[in-house]
Every structure is written in C-alpha cells, then in structure tokens.
Design a protein around this motif. Structure first.
Motif, PDB file in Angstrom:
ATOM      1  N   ASP A   1       0.844  -1.193   0.000  1.00 47.46           N
ATOM      2  CA  ASP A   1       0.000   0.000   0.000  1.00 47.46           C
ATOM      3  C   ASP A   1       0.885   1.250   0.000  1.00 47.46           C
ATOM      4  O   ASP A   1       1.067   1.916   1.019  1.00 47.46           O
ATOM      5  CB  ASP A   1      -0.925  -0.006   1.215  1.00 47.46           C
ATOM      6  N   TYR A   2       1.449   1.562  -1.174  1.00 46.94           N
ATOM      7  CA  TYR A   2       2.261   2.772  -1.283  1.00 46.94           C
ATOM      8  C   TYR A   2       1.409   4.024  -1.134  1.00 46.94           C
ATOM      9  O   TYR A   2       1.916   5.091  -0.786  1.00 46.94           O
ATOM     10  CB  TYR A   2       2.977   2.811  -2.644  1.00 46.94           C
ATOM     11  N   ALA A   3       0.105   3.910  -1.438  1.00 50.06           N
ATOM     12  CA  ALA A   3      -0.761   5.082  -1.394  1.00 50.06           C
ATOM     13  C   ALA A   3      -0.818   5.691   0.002  1.00 50.06           C
ATOM     14  O   ALA A   3      -1.035   6.906   0.163  1.00 50.06           O
ATOM     15  CB  ALA A   3      -2.165   4.705  -1.863  1.00 50.06           C
ATOM     16  N   GLY A   4      -0.617   4.884   1.037  1.00 56.64           N
ATOM     17  CA  GLY A   4      -0.679   5.400   2.399  1.00 56.64           C
ATOM     18  C   GLY A   4       0.639   5.926   2.914  1.00 56.64           C
ATOM     19  O   GLY A   4       0.707   6.408   4.048  1.00 56.64           O
ATOM     20  N   ARG A   5       1.682   5.860   2.096  1.00 58.04           N
ATOM     21  CA  ARG A   5       3.000   6.307   2.529  1.00 58.04           C
ATOM     22  C   ARG A   5       3.250   7.750   2.110  1.00 58.04           C
ATOM     23  O   ARG A   5       2.602   8.269   1.193  1.00 58.04           O
ATOM     24  CB  ARG A   5       4.087   5.400   1.923  1.00 58.04           C
TER      25      ARG A   5
END
Length: 503
Positions: free
Chosen positions: A485-489
């Motif tokens: 989940d790169y979107a939350g980084r």
C-alpha cells in the motif's frame, strides 16, 4: 449530379458548365429583385427556389470520392517505412535533407530581404508581400528553390534506384553512432521528414535487449521502456552497469524487457495512437502475454499516457493487461525550455527587420512544440492553423485510466528540499518538479498518491535513466507490482549519499 462513372476530365468539364450556369442564374436572380422600403422583394417571374437550386448544384459538384481520398491521405500520412533505417536509407535521406535545408534557408533569406526592402517604404503589408512573388526578385528566389528541389530529388532518386537494385540483397544496418544521429534528426525535424517522405524518418518499432527488432513469440510479463526526445532505444544501454532494462530482467528473470523506438519529432498524440495500435498487434500475435508494464522517460512518458488514453477510448484489449505505468521526468504539464523558446520566438517576430528570423523557430518539430504544455491529445492541436498547440488553460484533460498503478519520478539539480521554490522551478534543468509529478491547480492535475511519487535530488534530466537510485526505485515498484500500500505512505525524497544535504 455529376456521374461517378464519367472520366475525371469529363466530370471537371461538367462541373465548369454547372458553375457557369450558376453564375448566370445569380445575375438573373439579382435583376429579378427590387428594393422597397429597405427590403428585397422577388419578382414574380423568377421562381423562389432559384437560390435553393443554386446551393444544391454547388453541393452536387463536390466529388466525394476525391474528398474522402484527400482526407485519407492526410490521416494516413504515417511512417515512410516499417523497417529500420539502413545505411543506404541514410545516404538517400541525407541527400534530400541537405536540399530541403538549402530551400528552408533560401526562404528565410528571402523573407528578410523582402522585409528590408518593403518596410522602409511603408509597403510591408499582405498585398505587397503577395505581389513580391510576381516581381523580378521574387522570381529569382523561386528559381533557386525550384532548381535545388529538382537537383535534390534527382539525386535522391538515383540513390533510391541504387539501393533497390544493387544493394537490396545486402542492405547494411546503421552503425550505432549513426543510429543515434538519425534519432536526433528525427527529434528536431521528425514531422518534416515524414511529410517529405524522407527515408530518415524512423518507424515505430520494438527492440529486444540485444538490439534486434522484436519478432519472437512472447508470453508472461513484459516491460517496455520508452525513450525521450532525440533519443533512441540504444540510449537505455549507453552506459555499462547502468542499464535499467538489465536491472529489471535481473530482478525478475521471467519478465521480458523490450525497448520502444519511435520518431520523437511527430505529434505526441500521433505517436500515442501508433503505440496503442502496436501494443494491440503485440497482444493479438502473443495472446499469452499476461501483463504489460510501461516505463517512459521524458517524452516517452507522455507517449505512454497518450497510448493509454486512446487505448481506453477505443476500448482495446491490450489496456486490460497493463499493470504499472512509471514516468521519469515527463513534462505532464509542459517543459520550461520549450515555453521559453516559444516566448523568445514571439518577441523576435514582433521586432522590425528581425521578424523573419522567427521562421527559424517554426522549423523545430511538432513533437517539441507539444512539450510546451504536455499535450497528448489530437484535440489540443488539430483545430489550429499552423504548427501550434492550445494555450495551457484551454488544453483538453487526459486523465489516467483506472486500475493501473501509476508512479511519477521527478529530479532536481539542487540538493535542497522540494519546498524550495527555486528547486521546484529549476527542476532537472528541463522539467519542473511539479510538472514531472503531474501536479496542477486546475482540472489537468493527475491524481497520483503521494506514496507513488519520488523526487531525486542531484540528478539532471538525462541521467534519470542511468541513476542508480532511480533504477533501484523503479525495480522496487515493479517487483512489488501493487501488492504494498504505497498510497498510504509519504512522498519519497532521495538525496545523494555522499553529500550533506540541508532539508
């Protein structure tokens, strides 16, 4: 109505007769009206439907077959060949290019000469400029252009005959050094090469890691690397041990790496449409391809986005297999250098006795012009006269297709944090950080999560494809393949390890 079965000359004569009849009807129609209290009242002796018949005759005089053929010729004006440029093609195209260069310079010199003569006399206007061509001096320039074109075409014809009948069986491929030169020429004037059917115009093709055209069966996952302006498929392998394609294959042995080669001087939207068709043919011929990853550097990222836009619009099957899109320094909202060049050209065009020098700016390719605002759609230029694009605020949005993991890479020459306005504006010397990350205040913003964005400090535009840090990040994204989940980084900031950078 003109019969489609008549010979062409007969149809022309028939059309001329009808035009003469229409002119006669116009005269009769005018005489048959008289003015009363500011209104035109038709005479009862002339039918009211005369004007209607006249308009119908004009519509019927249009040869639809010729019109359709003309439109087809315009739309189908594609690459001159589907094979790589050979050594014989190089010399043939160079002969024609030298001739065209002399013609272009002659036109610029004539424009300057015309302005110097007419402007001091106060006669530099459209009427006198048009009369110039019929004058003695204008005819001399016309003769020079005609002679040069005749010589160049004859020389090119001789070389073409030699190529077709003598060296056809043993056509020699271009050496890598000349191949790179041809790609530079395509980037600078690629649309001119296509319009003049010059053999130097590069066809869009896929190459393998060993530099050969792709023609073998494919299956599983493939990654396609798309180069930028004035570059070639060889640019990815220009430096030893810094090959992004080799790094991708090493980390994922089951992934086939291919390299796209194309004419970077053509309209980006035309290249995008062509790339979409090429990918559809690739999938049709290799139905066992399970996933396609696109990695584009600079203009290559825009061509990839354009292909995705038209692939989705045309509902093509290949787009369903795209897993990841990664762009490296792509000017999604335009390149600063092209905007500066266009601004300077506009200033020169307004200066007395120097306005004709602005023609030099018109010689740059349509692909470069598209970089001004990152235009990837036909609608951004097709309705305009000349070789231009719509202003930034009026260009048509091209959103990213859903379901595809998208990652944007930007770089900055300065080793200071992105929050610095100087760093943002300067960017990698060609593209600003905000443009490379697809960030915009208007409807053109590309909504990519912060965790899918990376900024590399101390890297210039050209070194994005050779930087070790960039290579490692691209490989990490492709290996992960959307599982994390790169979107939350947070956004990635990468600094040179050997420098003490102030953040």
């Amino acid at each position: 109505m003109i019969s489609q079965h008549l010979p062409y000359n007969d149809r022309i004569n028939d059309r001329n007769a009808k035009n003469a009849k229409n002119a006669k009807n116009d005269s009769q129609y005018a005489r048959a009206h008289h003015e009363l209290d500011g209104h035109f009242i038709p005479d009862a002796s002339v039918p009211l439907h005369t004007e209607l018949y006249k308009q119908i005759d004009q519509l019927e005089a249009i040869d639809m077959d010729e019109l359709v053929k003309l439109l087809a010729d315009v739309d189908d004006n594609d690459e001159t060949s589907s094979k790589p440029v050979s050594l014989a093609d190089f010399f043939e195209g160079l002969a024609q290019l030298a001739t065209m260069g002399v013609v272009e310079i002659t036109e610029i010199v004539e424009a300057i000469h015309r302005e110097v003569i007419l402007r001091p006399l106060g006669r530099f206007n459209d009427k006198n400029v048009n009369n110039w061509q019929r004058g003695f001096t204008g005819r001399i320039y016309g003769t020079i252009r005609h002679v040069m074109l005749m010589v160049g075409n004859n020389l090119a014809s001789v070389l073409r005959i030699y190529k077709n009948f003598i060296v056809q069986k043993s056509a020699q491929p271009l050496p890598d050094s000349l191949k790179k030169l041809v790609n530079v020429l395509n980037g600078v004037m690629g649309d001119h090469l296509v319009n003049n059917q010059n053999t130097l115009a590069i066809p869009m093709m896929l190459y393998t890691q060993d530099g050969k055209p792709q023609n073998e069966a494919l299956s599983g996952r493939i990654a396609i690397l798309c180069h930028g302006l004035c570059m070639s498929h060889l640019s990815w392998q220009a430096q030893e041990n810094n090959d992004l394609g080799a790094a991708i294959h090493s980390s994922q042995p089951d992934t086939t790496v291919l390299y796209l080669d194309y004419n970077t001087g053509r309209r980006i939207s035309r290249s995008g449409r062509k790339f979409s068709q090429l990918l559809q043919e690739l999938v049709d011929n290799n139905p066992n391809i399970s996933q396609i990853d696109l990695v584009g550097h600079s203009m290559g990222g825009l061509v990839s986005r354009s292909a995705l836009f038209y692939g989705e619009q045309d509902r093509l099957d290949w787009i369903k297999r795209v897993g990841n899109l990664i762009t490296l320094g792509s000017p999604h909202h335009g390149a600063v250098l092209e905007r500066i060049g266009n601004y300077v050209q506009d200033i020169i065009a307004k200066l007395p006795f120097a306005g004709s020098l602005a023609k030099l700016g018109d010689m740059r390719s349509a692909g470069i012009i598209d970089l001004r605002h990152g235009s990837i759609r036909d609608a951004d230029w097709k309705a305009l006269e000349g070789r231009s694009v719509l202003p930034q605020d009026f260009r048509h949005p091209a959103r990213l297709p859903s379901g595809i993991k998208t990652y944007f890479v930007a770089s900055a020459l300065l080793e200071t944090h992105y929050d610095s306005k100087v760093t943002d504006l300067l960017g990698d010397s060609l593209v600003s950080v905000a443009s490379a990350l697809g960030e915009d205040d208007a409807e053109h913003a590309l909504f990519v999560p912060d965790g899918h964005k990376a900024i590399f400090y101390g890297v210039n535009h050209m070194n994005l494809i050779h930087s070790r840090r960039v290579r490692e990040q691209v490989v990490e994204w492709l290996v992960d393949n959307g599982r994390s989940d790169y979107a939350g980084r947070p956004r990635i900031h990468s600094y040179p390890r050997s420098l003490d950078v102030a953040v």
